[in-house]
Design a protein around this motif. Structure first.
Motif, PDB file in Angstrom:
ATOM      1  N   HIS A  86      -9.496 -24.383  53.233  1.00  0.00           N
ATOM      2  CA  HIS A  86      -8.106 -23.931  53.242  1.00  0.00           C
ATOM      3  C   HIS A  86      -7.191 -24.859  54.037  1.00  0.00           C
ATOM      4  O   HIS A  86      -6.059 -24.501  54.347  1.00  0.00           O
ATOM      5  CB  HIS A  86      -8.030 -22.507  53.808  1.00  0.00           C
ATOM      6  CG  HIS A  86      -8.693 -21.484  52.949  1.00  0.00           C
ATOM      7  ND1 HIS A  86     -10.015 -21.097  53.108  1.00  0.00           N
ATOM      8  CD2 HIS A  86      -8.225 -20.769  51.891  1.00  0.00           C
ATOM      9  CE1 HIS A  86     -10.326 -20.185  52.214  1.00  0.00           C
ATOM     10  NE2 HIS A  86      -9.264 -19.970  51.450  1.00  0.00           N
ATOM     11  N   ASN A  87      -7.684 -26.067  54.340  1.00  0.00           N
ATOM     12  CA  ASN A  87      -6.889 -27.020  55.101  1.00  0.00           C
ATOM     13  C   ASN A  87      -6.139 -27.951  54.147  1.00  0.00           C
ATOM     14  O   ASN A  87      -6.724 -28.497  53.208  1.00  0.00           O
ATOM     15  CB  ASN A  87      -7.809 -27.838  56.021  1.00  0.00           C
ATOM     16  CG  ASN A  87      -7.036 -28.812  56.876  1.00  0.00           C
ATOM     17  OD1 ASN A  87      -6.775 -29.934  56.468  1.00  0.00           O
ATOM     18  ND2 ASN A  87      -6.656 -28.384  58.074  1.00  0.00           N
ATOM     19  N   ASN A  88      -4.834 -28.140  54.387  1.00  0.00           N
ATOM     20  CA  ASN A  88      -4.002 -28.917  53.472  1.00  0.00           C
ATOM     21  C   ASN A  88      -4.324 -30.409  53.470  1.00  0.00           C
ATOM     22  O   ASN A  88      -3.898 -31.123  52.562  1.00  0.00           O
ATOM     23  CB  ASN A  88      -2.524 -28.727  53.820  1.00  0.00           C
ATOM     24  CG  ASN A  88      -2.027 -27.323  53.519  1.00  0.00           C
ATOM     25  OD1 ASN A  88      -2.531 -26.659  52.616  1.00  0.00           O
ATOM     26  ND2 ASN A  88      -1.042 -26.857  54.274  1.00  0.00           N
ATOM     27  N   TYR A  89      -5.042 -30.884  54.475  1.00  0.00           N
ATOM     28  CA  TYR A  89      -5.336 -32.313  54.582  1.00  0.00           C
ATOM     29  C   TYR A  89      -6.782 -32.623  54.223  1.00  0.00           C
ATOM     30  O   TYR A  89      -7.298 -33.694  54.542  1.00  0.00           O
ATOM     31  CB  TYR A  89      -5.026 -32.790  56.005  1.00  0.00           C
ATOM     32  CG  TYR A  89      -3.611 -32.483  56.414  1.00  0.00           C
ATOM     33  CD1 TYR A  89      -2.548 -33.296  55.988  1.00  0.00           C
ATOM     34  CD2 TYR A  89      -3.314 -31.358  57.179  1.00  0.00           C
ATOM     35  CE1 TYR A  89      -1.250 -32.994  56.327  1.00  0.00           C
ATOM     36  CE2 TYR A  89      -2.009 -31.060  57.529  1.00  0.00           C
ATOM     37  CZ  TYR A  89      -0.982 -31.879  57.101  1.00  0.00           C
ATOM     38  OH  TYR A  89       0.312 -31.580  57.442  1.00  0.00           O
ATOM     39  N   HIS A 150       2.799 -37.294  52.827  1.00  0.00           N
ATOM     40  CA  HIS A 150       1.393 -36.941  52.767  1.00  0.00           C
ATOM     41  C   HIS A 150       0.503 -38.013  53.399  1.00  0.00           C
ATOM     42  O   HIS A 150      -0.687 -37.778  53.627  1.00  0.00           O
ATOM     43  CB  HIS A 150       0.967 -36.716  51.316  1.00  0.00           C
ATOM     44  CG  HIS A 150       1.559 -35.477  50.714  1.00  0.00           C
ATOM     45  ND1 HIS A 150       2.687 -35.513  49.920  1.00  0.00           N
ATOM     46  CD2 HIS A 150       1.200 -34.167  50.801  1.00  0.00           C
ATOM     47  CE1 HIS A 150       2.989 -34.284  49.541  1.00  0.00           C
ATOM     48  NE2 HIS A 150       2.110 -33.452  50.062  1.00  0.00           N
TER      49      HIS A 150
END
Length: 275
Positions: A86-89, A150
């Motif tokens: 669930h980590n965006n990176y 990003h």
């Protein structure tokens, strides 16, 4: 006064814990131009110092490829994987009971997951790849590059780099614009010499580097590092090389074209196409 052309160089990280530390140190020391302090044993100390001072942005450049067998439900490893998923990176996929995860060291540190470095591997077909490039560019181009949010960035800092010091040869380096004609070169250099003289005058009057940087123009050269996933680089190329949303700045296009050429020349037939 020095005048240079822009340049792009890929930086390849060794996919071991020590290789990751060395990569982070190289990227981090770019900001202060202290690469001369790198030794065979300095990387771990540098990284620990960044962590202890809560200066964790540079840890993002350390790419971590993990291959983790599917753990027992409710085990610590199972809980760790839920955090990463669930980590965006972080990018991940599951194949035949193995979780293939790509993340960066900052994610592991800030989520208390450094124990997972025991699963570090060479990237496989199933891992999403990250790439690092070192750019020699002008500050105008760097201002455009940081809009690609990003990515992870490291930039030569005019706050801390005093160009009057011997380590910089007692001179300021500027980027030669790719539209400058031979007939304009002499006058152009004269103008840059004036800018340099103003900067040095105020340094000699006691101004700090960050104060004298007030006089530095957008054409000032800076070393600039970007790290990102292949999907991020594709978007960067689309906008800054191919110009799909409009003509890019000519100096930005120059370096974006070099990145594009690198990927075309080094395409890996085993690279998994990212959506």
């Amino acid at each position: 006064m020095n005048l240079v052309n822009q340049n792009v160089v890929p930086i390849v990280q060794e996919n071991t814990v020590d290789g990751m530390y060395k990569h982070i140190e190289l990227c981090g020391r770019t900001c202060y131009k202290s690469e001369d302090k790198i030794t065979e044993t300095s990387a771990k100390e540098f990284v620990d110092r960044m962590i202890n001072s809560n200066h964790t942005a540079m840890l993002e450049h350390g790419t971590v490829y993990l291959s983790i067998p599917k753990p027992i439900v409710d085990s610590q490893c199972y809980k760790d994987l839920k955090v990463l998923k669930h980590n965006n990176y972080t990018r991940w996929c599951s194949k035949r009971g193995i979780f293939y995860i790509t993340t960066n060291y900052r994610v592991l540190v800030e989520n208390d997951l450094t124990r997972l470095i025991n699963y570090i591997v060479e990237p496989t077909y199933y891992h999403k790849k990250r790439y690092t490039f070192k750019f020699t560019i002008c500050r105008q181009v760097s201002h455009e590059a940081v809009r690609h949010r990003h990515f992870s960035f490291a930039q030569e800092s005019t706050r801390f780099c005093n160009y009057n010091k011997s380590k910089f040869g007692g001179s300021i380096t500027f980027v030669k614009p790719n539209w400058l004609s031979a007939d304009e070169l002499s006058e152009f250099q004269d103008d840059l010499n004036v800018i340099e003289a103003i900067y040095f005058k105020w340094i000699e009057r006691g101004w700090t580097a960050q104060q004298a940087a007030y006089f530095l123009p957008n054409g000032t050269k800076c070393d600039f590092i970007m790290t990102g996933f292949m999907s991020d680089w594709r978007h960067f190329i689309d906008l800054r090389s191919k110009g799909i949303t409009g003509a890019p700045h000519p100096l930005m296009k120059e370096v974006a074209d070099k990145v594009f050429e690198y990927f075309k020349s080094n395409s890996n037939k085993h690279e998994k196409k990212e959506k």
